[in-house]
Design an enzyme around this catalytic site. Structure first.
Site, PDB file in Angstrom:
ATOM      1  N   GLU A 177       0.764  -1.392   0.145  1.00 21.77           N
ATOM      2  CA  GLU A 177       0.023  -0.127  -0.233  1.00 21.77           C
ATOM      3  C   GLU A 177       1.036   1.143   0.138  1.00 21.77           C
ATOM      4  OE1 GLU A 177      -3.478  -0.208   2.303  1.00 21.77           O
ATOM      5  OE2 GLU A 177      -3.882   1.778   2.231  1.00 21.77           O
ATOM      6  N   ARG A 178       0.658   2.143  -1.079  1.00 25.98           N
ATOM      7  CA  ARG A 178       1.340   3.367  -1.219  1.00 25.98           C
ATOM      8  C   ARG A 178       2.951   3.066  -1.250  1.00 25.98           C
ATOM      9  NH1 ARG A 178      -3.243   5.283  -2.528  1.00 25.98           N
ATOM     10  NH2 ARG A 178      -4.673   5.162  -0.522  1.00 25.98           N
ATOM     11  N   ASN A 220      -3.557  -1.724   7.716  1.00 24.57           N
ATOM     12  CA  ASN A 220      -4.723  -2.411   7.095  1.00 24.57           C
ATOM     13  C   ASN A 220      -4.412  -3.687   7.174  1.00 24.57           C
ATOM     14  OD1 ASN A 220      -5.837   0.136   6.815  1.00 24.57           O
ATOM     15  ND2 ASN A 220      -5.411   0.395   4.649  1.00 24.57           N
ATOM     16  N   LYS A 297      -4.212  -0.211  13.852  1.00 21.78           N
ATOM     17  CA  LYS A 297      -4.769   0.707  13.209  1.00 21.78           C
ATOM     18  C   LYS A 297      -6.352   0.217  13.632  1.00 21.78           C
ATOM     19  CE  LYS A 297      -6.303   2.547   8.645  1.00 21.78           C
ATOM     20  NZ  LYS A 297      -5.955   2.859   7.337  1.00 21.78           N
ATOM     21  N   GLU A 301     -10.797   4.262   8.712  1.00 18.14           N
ATOM     22  CA  GLU A 301     -10.825   4.065   7.365  1.00 18.14           C
ATOM     23  C   GLU A 301     -11.003   2.518   7.351  1.00 18.14           C
ATOM     24  OE1 GLU A 301      -7.082   4.993   5.705  1.00 18.14           O
ATOM     25  OE2 GLU A 301      -7.532   7.129   5.516  1.00 18.14           O
ATOM     26  N   ARG A 334      -2.245   3.439  16.839  1.00 13.21           N
ATOM     27  CA  ARG A 334      -2.243   4.951  16.077  1.00 13.21           C
ATOM     28  C   ARG A 334      -3.402   5.608  16.424  1.00 13.21           C
ATOM     29  NH1 ARG A 334      -2.483   3.998  10.251  1.00 13.21           N
ATOM     30  NH2 ARG A 334      -1.036   5.423   9.750  1.00 13.21           N
ATOM     31  N   ASP A 375      -2.873  14.150   6.944  1.00  8.45           N
ATOM     32  CA  ASP A 375      -2.271  12.867   6.414  1.00  8.45           C
ATOM     33  C   ASP A 375      -1.133  13.078   5.529  1.00  8.45           C
ATOM     34  OD1 ASP A 375      -2.226  10.179   5.789  1.00  8.45           O
ATOM     35  OD2 ASP A 375      -3.968  10.054   4.172  1.00  8.45           O
ATOM     36  N   GLU A 397       4.667   9.150  13.903  1.00 14.66           N
ATOM     37  CA  GLU A 397       4.786   8.639  12.322  1.00 14.66           C
ATOM     38  C   GLU A 397       5.006   9.494  11.366  1.00 14.66           C
ATOM     39  OE1 GLU A 397       1.625   5.925  12.298  1.00 14.66           O
ATOM     40  OE2 GLU A 397       1.530   6.182   9.864  1.00 14.66           O
ATOM     41  N   GLU A 403       3.780   9.065  -0.542  1.00  9.73           N
ATOM     42  CA  GLU A 403       2.437   8.658  -1.145  1.00  9.73           C
ATOM     43  C   GLU A 403       1.953  10.088  -1.994  1.00  9.73           C
ATOM     44  OE1 GLU A 403      -0.417   7.781   1.860  1.00  9.73           O
ATOM     45  OE2 GLU A 403      -1.859   8.021   0.509  1.00  9.73           O
ATOM     46  N   TRP A 553     -12.869  12.666   1.812  1.00  8.46           N
ATOM     47  CA  TRP A 553     -11.852  12.306   0.799  1.00  8.46           C
ATOM     48  C   TRP A 553     -11.951  12.958  -0.165  1.00  8.46           C
ATOM     49  CZ3 TRP A 553     -12.508   6.055   1.263  1.00  8.46           C
ATOM     50  CH2 TRP A 553     -11.826   5.632   2.453  1.00  8.46           C
TER      51      TRP A 553
HETATM   52  C1  GCV Z   1      -2.508   2.373   5.283  1.00 11.75           C
HETATM   53  C2  GCV Z   1      -3.830   7.147   4.059  1.00 11.75           C
HETATM   54  C3  GCV Z   1      -3.438   6.312   3.048  1.00 11.75           C
HETATM   55  C4  GCV Z   1      -3.822   4.917   3.306  1.00 11.75           C
HETATM   56  C5  GCV Z   1      -3.375   4.443   4.753  1.00 11.75           C
HETATM   57  C6  GCV Z   1      -3.718   5.355   5.786  1.00 11.75           C
HETATM   58  C7  GCV Z   1      -2.873   5.163   7.005  1.00 11.75           C
HETATM   59  O1  GCV Z   1      -5.047   7.498   4.140  1.00 11.75           O
HETATM   60  O2  GCV Z   1      -3.859   6.861   1.767  1.00 11.75           O
HETATM   61  O3  GCV Z   1      -3.385   4.135   2.375  1.00 11.75           O
HETATM   62  O4  GCV Z   1      -3.351   3.199   5.021  1.00 11.75           O
HETATM   63  O5  GCV Z   1      -3.305   6.653   5.357  1.00 11.75           O
HETATM   64  O6  GCV Z   1      -2.139   5.715   7.394  1.00 11.75           O
HETATM   65  O7  GCV Z   1      -3.749   4.284   7.765  1.00 11.75           O
END
Ligand code: GCV
Length: 710
Positions: A177-178, A220, A297, A301, A334, A375, A397, A403, A553
């Site tokens: 992710e990212r 996630n 987390k 989200e 988190r 973010d 963090e 990203e 978003w």
């Molecule tokens: C891991 C942002 C990113 C998500 C990420 C989230 C987070 O929203 O776009 O990809 O998810 O941060 O830090 O949990």
């Protein structure tokens, strides 16, 4: 024929000179200055060390490999020091070091610090632990790589924070992710039986900058990582990393007791659930006795969490903390929480949720807070939670992966951004209460401290996809070790080790890097604008993103452009997010005179005609900021091009191509954003700014369904 031969020769030469970036800042290239080389050789031709532990063996191995490269010489081992000897060890594993009366320094450095000292003609690298010796060895080799004098050394160094961890957002199917550097390093399918040598180089690189922990999986989270099959794979990685002082951590999916445990609930106050986590944790520690703990987390989200059961974040974190506590583990929980059901400004939600929980967490819980309240934007003011929870340890963090800063190609040296946040003054206990003091525990007297960086590492040969991404991994580690280092000092180390010690080359690359983050801010989100990226993939501009299933978003939620003006009013007349800061800071951000212009539109909604400090209108200033960003990239290109022949061809060419991509994309951001905002301001774009190549509709219709990292 002659021509063919020449071509062949050129081809072979260029292969020989090529560098693919795999060696990072641990290249150990031969020192060409013969005088310097002989000075080093004189002090470095024999060593004494007790290599009985895997960590000491790793330190000696690194030394040998480095000197072999740097000095083209095999350092030999001796049984006792006899002058001009390199002595490595701890008072426990070396009787020579034990007799050296270094107690005063040793008392200062804790479990991970090191001392490098010249004594009686010998050079001594020592520490209280083997891993301290390893860190000291890397530091010593850094001095040699940077061609520094080593005759009279007295260096005493220890880390300012305890947990210095990478967060890999790596999924079990190896997507990241990212992530913009290929796939996940962890080849789960071949683990536990195959240990890719890359894992060892990864651990070496981390140890060389003092990183001591790695969270292997995405926040996630997937509960499967906690099954027996995967625990064996994680154990194999932990075993490989252990000699380098690198502990493994996992992300824990809150609903795992249901998904893999067969329970009906994951309620943190339910006895069966508590027992399930205890048993699971015992199982993990049986396989991995030095397992670090969990990163979680929750209720963010779409991730499950304690609030699904009407419980608080403290209830959830404490339940897991109780499970890992008997084993010495920690829970990094988190604070990145927000919800579109919540009508309040997204920037306020984490504070609203966590501030009332101050003092309610177990001792082995640390709250992981992103540098800013939204973010990882190119620029955000520091998160108001820093300083606001004195009874709870908070860790930083940062995002290393880019990203929101040009992803796989843009050159953005992030120490500038990290330092901006760390040096910010929260005023929590009066002037000088910096964010750095909150996270190193000195402000509120916390022992559990930490800094996390969301990793930019993947399977690409050069680890980070782009060479300059390595600098961000490097500077994160260096700042986690010592947040007082300057961004300039760190960049100099990195350049000298990664490229060259030649002064003009160092100076030029430094110039390219030091302004690079500001350039990105200018061509993406100047003057405090934020969250204006394309939908979903976050690649490219999308200030028009609106009318989605989640308002928070969309971009329009954040810039609030209309005919009158632009910006998010977070003062008392608006969302009043400023009130979450201590009064001195709140006053500064609220006042139009005092608010730094770099945060202006973060905190204020202002008319297009508003007069800026430059005397220009806000609209014109915005236009010129975008153009300044584009111009900076042009200057970075010019500077880089002057290095042709001074930097190896392969890396030179890659950076050159990527800078061209960056230039094109900077223009794309400028054109798309200015055309879009012009529909509100109704004002002309100044004549000296190049005209956009396309219409706004063209930019709006671009789509990137397969953008990496999504
Ligand atoms: C891991 C942002 C990113 C998500 C990420 C989230 C987070 O929203 O776009 O990809 O998810 O941060 O830090 O949990």
């Amino acid at each position: 024929m002659k021509f063919k031969l020449l071509l062949f020769f050129l081809f072979v030469t260029s292969i020989c000179l090529a560098e693919d970036g795999y060696d990072l800042w641990l290249r150990y290239k031969p020192i060409e200055d013969t005088a310097l080389k002989s000075q080093y050789k004189e002090l470095l031709h024999k060593y004494v060390a007790n290599e009985s532990s895997p960590t000491m063996a790793a330190a000696v191995q690194e030394l040998k490999c480095a000197l072999n490269g740097l000095l083209d010489y095999q350092i030999t081992t001796e049984s006792k020091p006899s002058g001009k000897t390199l002595l490595m060890g701890t008072p426990e594993n070396s009787k020579y070091i034990a007799s050296m009366k270094l107690d005063k320094d040793l008392q200062k450095i804790g479990n991970e610090g090191f001392i490098i000292i010249s004594q009686k003609g010998n050079t001594v690298i020592t520490a209280n632990t083997d891993v301290g010796v390893l860190y000291g060895t890397f530091h010593f080799l850094q001095l040699v790589q940077m061609h520094q004098p080593i005759e009279r050394l007295h260096i005493v160094s220890s880390p300012k924070v305890k947990l210095r961890v990478l967060n890999h957002w790596d999924n079990l199917d190896r997507t990241v992710e990212r992530g913009y550097a290929g796939f996940s390093l962890w080849d789960w399918h071949k683990l536990p039986d195959y240990i890719d040598p890359k894992y060892i180089d990864y651990a070496r690189a981390n140890a060389s900058i003092g990183i001591n922990g790695t969270v292997l999986t995405n926040v996630n989270a997937n509960a499967l990582i906690l099954t027996d099959t995967y625990i064996q794979k994680v154990k194999a990685l932990a075993d490989a990393f252990r000699p380098y002082g690198l502990k493994v951590y996992l992300t824990a999916r809150f609903s795992a007791p249901i998904e893999i445990g067969g329970l009906k609930t994951a309620d943190p106050l339910n006895e069966e659930v508590k027992q399930w986590w205890k048993d699971k944790v015992d199982e993990i520690y049986k396989a991995i006795p030095d397992f670090g703990g969990f990163l979680v987390k929750a209720n963010s989200e779409g991730q499950p969490g304690p609030q699904n059961y009407g419980r608080t974040h403290a209830d959830g974190a404490n339940m897991m903390a109780d499970a890992v506590s008997p084993h010495g583990g920690v829970v990094m929980w988190r604070a990145f929480v927000y919800s579109n059901e919540e009508p309040d400004d997204r920037a306020k939600q984490a504070y609203n949720e966590f501030k009332p929980l101050d003092g309610k967490f177990r001792e082995n819980v640390i709250i992981q807070v992103k540098n800013g309240a939204i973010d990882f934007q190119p620029r955000e003011p520091f998160h108001p939670l820093f300083g606001a929870m004195p009874k709870t340890p908070l860790m930083m963090e940062f995002q290393i992966t880019q990203e929101y800063l040009g992803q796989g190609t843009h050159l953005a040296y992030l120490a500038e951004m990290y330092k901006e946040c760390l040096d910010a003054d929260t005023y929590a206990q009066g002037k000088g209460s910096t964010v750095a003091k909150v996270i190193d525990g000195s402000l509120d007297n916390h022992q559990l401290t930490g800094m996390a960086g969301v990793s930019n590492i993947g399977t690409d040969r050069n680890w980070t996809g782009q060479i300059f991404g390595q600098a961000n991994w490097y500077c994160f580690g260096r700042l986690a070790w010592d947040h007082q280092l300057t961004s300039e000092a760190i960049v100099e180390e990195w350049i000298r080790m990664t490229f060259s010690n030649e002064p003009q080359t160092v100076k030029t690359i430094k110039n390219v890097m030091l302004g690079s983050r500001e350039a990105v801010v200018n061509y993406m989100t100047p003057l405090g604008l934020h969250h204006m990226m394309g939908w979903g993939h976050h690649y490219g501009p999308g200030p028009w993103v609106a009318n989605k299933h989640r308002a928070d978003w969309t971009s329009v939620y954040y810039h609030k452009a209309d005919k009158e003006g632009i910006g998010f009013d977070r003062t008392a007349s608006g969302s009043n997010a400023v009130s979450q800061y201590f009064p001195e800071v709140a006053k500064q951000f609220s006042s139009l005179d005092e608010c730094p212009e770099k945060y202006l539109l973060w905190f204020h909604h202002l008319p297009w005609t508003y007069t800026m400090k430059s005397g220009r209108s806000l609209w014109d200033e915005l236009c010129y900021k975008y153009q300044a960003g584009v111009d900076s990239v042009g200057q970075m290109q010019e500077q880089w091009n002057s290095l042709q022949g001074k930097v190896d061809e392969e890396r030179f060419d890659q950076v050159k191509s990527f800078l061209q991509i960056q230039k094109n994309e900077a223009e794309w951001w400028r054109n798309a954003c200015l055309l879009y905002f012009q529909t509100f301001s109704g004002k002309p774009i100044p004549d000296d700014i190049p005209k956009a190549d396309h219409t706004l509709e063209y930019y709006e219709e671009l789509s990137f369904p397969y953008a990496p990292g999504h």
